[in-house]
Design a protein around this motif. Structure first.
Motif, PDB file in Angstrom:
ATOM      1  N   LYS A  23       0.821  -1.221   0.000  1.00 36.46           N
ATOM      2  CA  LYS A  23       0.000   0.000   0.000  1.00 36.46           C
ATOM      3  C   LYS A  23       0.856   1.273   0.000  1.00 36.46           C
ATOM      4  CE  LYS A  23      -3.715  -2.398   2.355  1.00 36.46           C
ATOM      5  NZ  LYS A  23      -4.491  -2.546   3.570  1.00 36.46           N
ATOM      6  N   LYS A  43       5.995   4.389   5.205  1.00 31.77           N
ATOM      7  CA  LYS A  43       5.266   5.574   4.787  1.00 31.77           C
ATOM      8  C   LYS A  43       5.572   6.683   5.793  1.00 31.77           C
ATOM      9  CE  LYS A  43       0.531   7.165   4.235  1.00 31.77           C
ATOM     10  NZ  LYS A  43      -0.883   6.760   4.358  1.00 31.77           N
ATOM     11  N   MET A  46       2.670   8.322   9.308  1.00 34.60           N
ATOM     12  CA  MET A  46       1.602   7.335   9.390  1.00 34.60           C
ATOM     13  C   MET A  46       0.610   7.693  10.494  1.00 34.60           C
ATOM     14  SD  MET A  46       3.461   3.650   8.839  1.00 34.60           S
ATOM     15  CE  MET A  46       4.724   3.871  10.062  1.00 34.60           C
ATOM     16  N   GLU A  50      -2.223   2.974  11.012  1.00 39.11           N
ATOM     17  CA  GLU A  50      -1.181   2.499  10.093  1.00 39.11           C
ATOM     18  C   GLU A  50       0.047   2.047  10.865  1.00 39.11           C
ATOM     19  OE1 GLU A  50      -2.120   5.200   6.123  1.00 39.11           O
ATOM     20  OE2 GLU A  50      -0.965   6.086   7.767  1.00 39.11           O
ATOM     21  N   ASP A  53      -0.688  -1.300  12.407  1.00 40.44           N
ATOM     22  CA  ASP A  53      -0.662  -2.351  11.395  1.00 40.44           C
ATOM     23  C   ASP A  53       0.772  -2.735  11.024  1.00 40.44           C
ATOM     24  OD1 ASP A  53      -3.422  -2.343  11.435  1.00 40.44           O
ATOM     25  OD2 ASP A  53      -3.632  -1.230   9.548  1.00 40.44           O
TER      26      ASP A  53
END
Length: 131
Positions: A23, A43, A46, A50, A53
């Motif tokens: 993603k 990323k 976040m 997120e 996860d």
């Protein structure tokens, strides 16, 4: 899933399929974290969900790698799987990872904890001491 590693003009290329599965395909900027024998791309900025996860995924990876290491270890190899390096402040401490979801499932995530060793078991409960 494993992807073939290759370079193009001396640059490392992350295959687009890997970005889609993680993603990260629509993320403009990634943070690169390095450690011995590994690189992690995250990323930037976040959300809490997120981050949770990612942590759960890393815990699953750590479990899998631990099982692989234990199952494939050479009986002659005496290298400990858990880092038992001594720190002056924590001289008799061994660090063992506990999955974050275990605390969430027990309703203990974000709470003050009370840890006891009772008859060979480690018991973790919410600290209700009002000191």
């Amino acid at each position: 899933m494993k992807f073939i590693n290759y370079t193009n003009d001396g640059r490392v290329v992350v295959q687009h399929a890997a970005l889609i599965l993680s993603k990260l395909d629509e993320t403009d900027t990634l943070e690169l974290h390095t450690m011995d024998n590994a690189i992690i791309l995250l990323k930037k900025d976040m959300t809490l969900v997120e981050t949770r996860d990612v942590l759960q995924g890393m815990v699953r990876l750590a479990r899998s790698m631990t099982l692989d290491a234990l199952c494939n270890s050479d009986a002659e190899d005496k290298t400990p799987l858990v880092d038992e390096s001594v720190d002056d402040e924590y001289e008799d401490t061994i660090t063992i990872p506990v999955p974050l979801e275990a605390f969430g499932d027990a309703g203990l995530l974000g709470k003050d904890l009370h840890i006891q060793v009772i008859d060979g078991a480690v018991v973790i409960t919410e600290d209700t001491d009002d000191e």
